[in-house]
Design an enzyme around this catalytic site. Structure first.
Site, PDB file in Angstrom:
ATOM      1  N   VAL A  20       0.849  -1.341  -0.097  1.00  0.00           N
ATOM      2  CA  VAL A  20       0.059  -0.133  -0.190  1.00  0.00           C
ATOM      3  C   VAL A  20       0.768   1.078  -0.032  1.00  0.00           C
ATOM      4  O   VAL A  20       0.422   2.194  -0.818  1.00  0.00           O
ATOM      5  CB  VAL A  20      -0.898  -0.072   1.040  1.00  0.00           C
ATOM      6  CG1 VAL A  20      -1.748   1.336   1.198  1.00  0.00           C
ATOM      7  CG2 VAL A  20      -2.058  -1.085   1.181  1.00  0.00           C
ATOM      8  N   ARG A  53      13.572  -2.123   6.243  1.00  0.00           N
ATOM      9  CA  ARG A  53      14.693  -2.409   5.577  1.00  0.00           C
ATOM     10  C   ARG A  53      15.052  -1.180   4.705  1.00  0.00           C
ATOM     11  O   ARG A  53      14.785  -1.399   3.533  1.00  0.00           O
ATOM     12  CB  ARG A  53      14.271  -3.668   4.866  1.00  0.00           C
ATOM     13  CG  ARG A  53      14.031  -4.886   5.854  1.00  0.00           C
ATOM     14  CD  ARG A  53      13.980  -6.267   5.020  1.00  0.00           C
ATOM     15  NE  ARG A  53      12.992  -6.186   3.911  1.00  0.00           N
ATOM     16  CZ  ARG A  53      11.641  -6.449   4.095  1.00  0.00           C
ATOM     17  NH1 ARG A  53      11.143  -6.758   5.223  1.00  0.00           N
ATOM     18  NH2 ARG A  53      10.907  -6.339   3.002  1.00  0.00           N
ATOM     19  N   GLU A 105      -3.135 -14.777   2.684  1.00  0.00           N
ATOM     20  CA  GLU A 105      -1.683 -14.875   3.118  1.00  0.00           C
ATOM     21  C   GLU A 105      -1.308 -16.279   3.355  1.00  0.00           C
ATOM     22  O   GLU A 105      -2.288 -17.314   3.400  1.00  0.00           O
ATOM     23  CB  GLU A 105      -1.995 -14.071   4.352  1.00  0.00           C
ATOM     24  CG  GLU A 105      -1.873 -12.455   4.186  1.00  0.00           C
ATOM     25  CD  GLU A 105      -1.080 -11.838   3.682  1.00  0.00           C
ATOM     26  OE1 GLU A 105      -0.140 -12.166   3.437  1.00  0.00           O
ATOM     27  OE2 GLU A 105      -1.521 -10.753   3.064  1.00  0.00           O
ATOM     28  N   LYS A 117     -13.322  -4.222  11.378  1.00  0.00           N
ATOM     29  CA  LYS A 117     -14.067  -3.588  10.458  1.00  0.00           C
ATOM     30  C   LYS A 117     -15.405  -3.236  10.996  1.00  0.00           C
ATOM     31  O   LYS A 117     -16.049  -2.196  11.067  1.00  0.00           O
ATOM     32  CB  LYS A 117     -14.136  -3.870   8.893  1.00  0.00           C
ATOM     33  CG  LYS A 117     -12.617  -4.107   8.503  1.00  0.00           C
ATOM     34  CD  LYS A 117     -12.615  -4.815   6.907  1.00  0.00           C
ATOM     35  CE  LYS A 117     -11.296  -4.862   6.337  1.00  0.00           C
ATOM     36  NZ  LYS A 117     -11.153  -5.596   5.175  1.00  0.00           N
TER      37      LYS A 117
END
Length: 429
Positions: free
Chosen positions: A16, A48, A191, A206
């Site tokens: 994102v 990173r 995932e 949500k």
């Protein structure tokens, strides 16, 4: 147009965050025209720093997120790192040092939204989080602003694309849960660890946000009843089809009929095929809103992914920057009703119960008696069986969850009931 740019700090540069940075760069002129001033990416905090990030000046990259939000010249902090900490501390620090915040962090808003809103108000800053609920679908702002003059009674929706893809695949192909999950993983919809999605944690966060906004009350993640969808089977879909229904994992937020409390829940449910949510396919999201004056409204679109979520983030960024230029703030927290959140046991709905029973006379009468003793009215019964074993499907009229739970507990004690194959709520009728 003001020539001095508004400075933006970006916390997180993953799927994102990288899209947010790309759109800020490629659409810089359009954004400036819409806002009334240029926006400048002033820093990007990452874990990173050695990773190559196309289109981002390496000199902007830092691992010291705290120092970035403390700079004092930052106008807006965009938080897309997720999780509770360090996101919570960074947002609080941003408010203290003069920045407004745009976040996509559903878990944090659901858990600590009240404290975050209080801090934003104390420091005269904005807190916007359209991207936290349904990706690119405009939902938070319509509920918070467009429907601010109306009374919302119910919000029901599909707010997780992974689970909708899996259930849609099971429905359309007859695949089992694991087979559909494997395909979702291969396509990048799930995932490696899909627990947050398939067990309903994502949807529950949500739901907490939607309930709080819709009913102007405090609803935290812990207030939301949650069931996952891992136990949904091909047999459940077959039963749903016999009823003219399909199965969706739904987030449901309701105002009680008496108006004195609210409920928020996430669980699989059968919904009629003619309901608008039944036709939502693949990884798409949709939310069905029922308001007193506006009537029934539906919001539909991609609920996740880098570009769709970044679109919602940039929409908030434009709104917050406009507020900054006007020396104003947008709508904040609205919890004036202070309505209690009722437990799941008080929720009233219909149920579809599938029982494995002995195939002999009197079984149906025993089962019906148990339902009657617990005050649960039966709508329809379907029985089939052979060789001493049978399946009994009972569909109830509307009943409280606590009454249904007591009914099922009593059914399990009958010698003629071999087991409860499945229990599914029926919604949207």
């Amino acid at each position: 147009m003001r020539t001095r740019p508004l400075k933006v700090a970006l916390l997180g540069c993953g799927v994102v965050g990288s899209e947010v940075a790309r759109i800020m760069t490629t659409h810089a002129d359009d954004l400036a025209a819409r806002i009334g001033a240029p926006v400048e990416l002033a820093g990007v905090a990452v874990r990173r720093p050695s990773k190559v990030r196309e289109g981002i000046d390496p000199s902007l990259v830092t691992t010291d997120a705290t120092a970035l939000v403390k700079r004092g010249d930052i106008d807006v902090v965009v938080e897309v790192i997720g999780g509770i900490e360090p996101a919570r501390g960074l947002i609080m620090t941003a408010f203290e040092h003069g920045a407004s915040v745009v976040s996509a962090n559903k878990a944090l808003i659901a858990q600590d939204g009240a404290a975050l809103h209080a801090a934003a108000e104390e420091h005269g800053r904005d807190l916007y989080y359209e991207a936290a609920v349904a990706g690119a679908i405009p939902l938070v702002r319509p509920l918070r602003e467009s429907l601010a003059g109306d009374k919302i009674n119910r919000v029901m929706g599909i707010v997780n694309g992974t689970t909708n893809f899996i259930l849609d695949k099971m429905d359309s192909t007859g695949a089992g849960y694991q087979e559909a999950l494997d395909e979702a993983t291969a396509l990048g919809y799930a995932e490696a660890d899909p627990t947050a999605d398939v067990e309903g944690f994502d949807a529950a966060a949500k739901a907490a946000i939607l309930a709080g906004i819709s009913f102007h009350t405090r609803v935290r993640l812990d207030d939301v009843y949650r069931e996952g969808m891992t136990e949904v089977t091909a047999a459940d879909f077959a039963s749903a089809k016999e009823m003219g229904c399909t199965i969706k994992l739904l987030a449901i937020c309701e105002r009680a009929a008496h108006g004195g409390s609210v409920t928020a829940r996430v669980h699989p449910a059968m919904i009629p095929l003619d309901h608008p949510l039944a036709s939502v396919r693949g990884a798409y999201n949709a939310v069905f809103v029922e308001a007193e004056a506006a009537g029934q409204l539906m919001f539909y679109g991609p609920g996740a992914g880098g570009a769709p979520t970044a679109s919602a983030v940039l929409g908030d960024l434009v709104a917050v920057c406009r507020n900054k230029l006007g020396e104003a703030t947008g709508p904040g927290d609205s919890a004036y009703t202070q309505l209690p959140v009722s437990p799941m046991g008080e929720v009233v709905t219909r149920y579809h119960i599938s029982l494995d029973v002995a195939d002999k006379p009197g079984v149906l009468a025993q089962v019906a008696t148990v339902f009657a003793e617990h005050g649960v009215s039966i709508d329809t019964v379907r029985q089939s069986g052979k060789d001493g074993e049978a399946s009994l499907v009972v569909v109830t009229h509307r009943a409280a969850d606590a009454a249904l739970t007591g009914t099922v507990d009593a059914l399990r004690k009958l010698d003629t009931v071999r087991g409860v194959a499945s229990i599914m709520r029926v919604e949207g009728e």
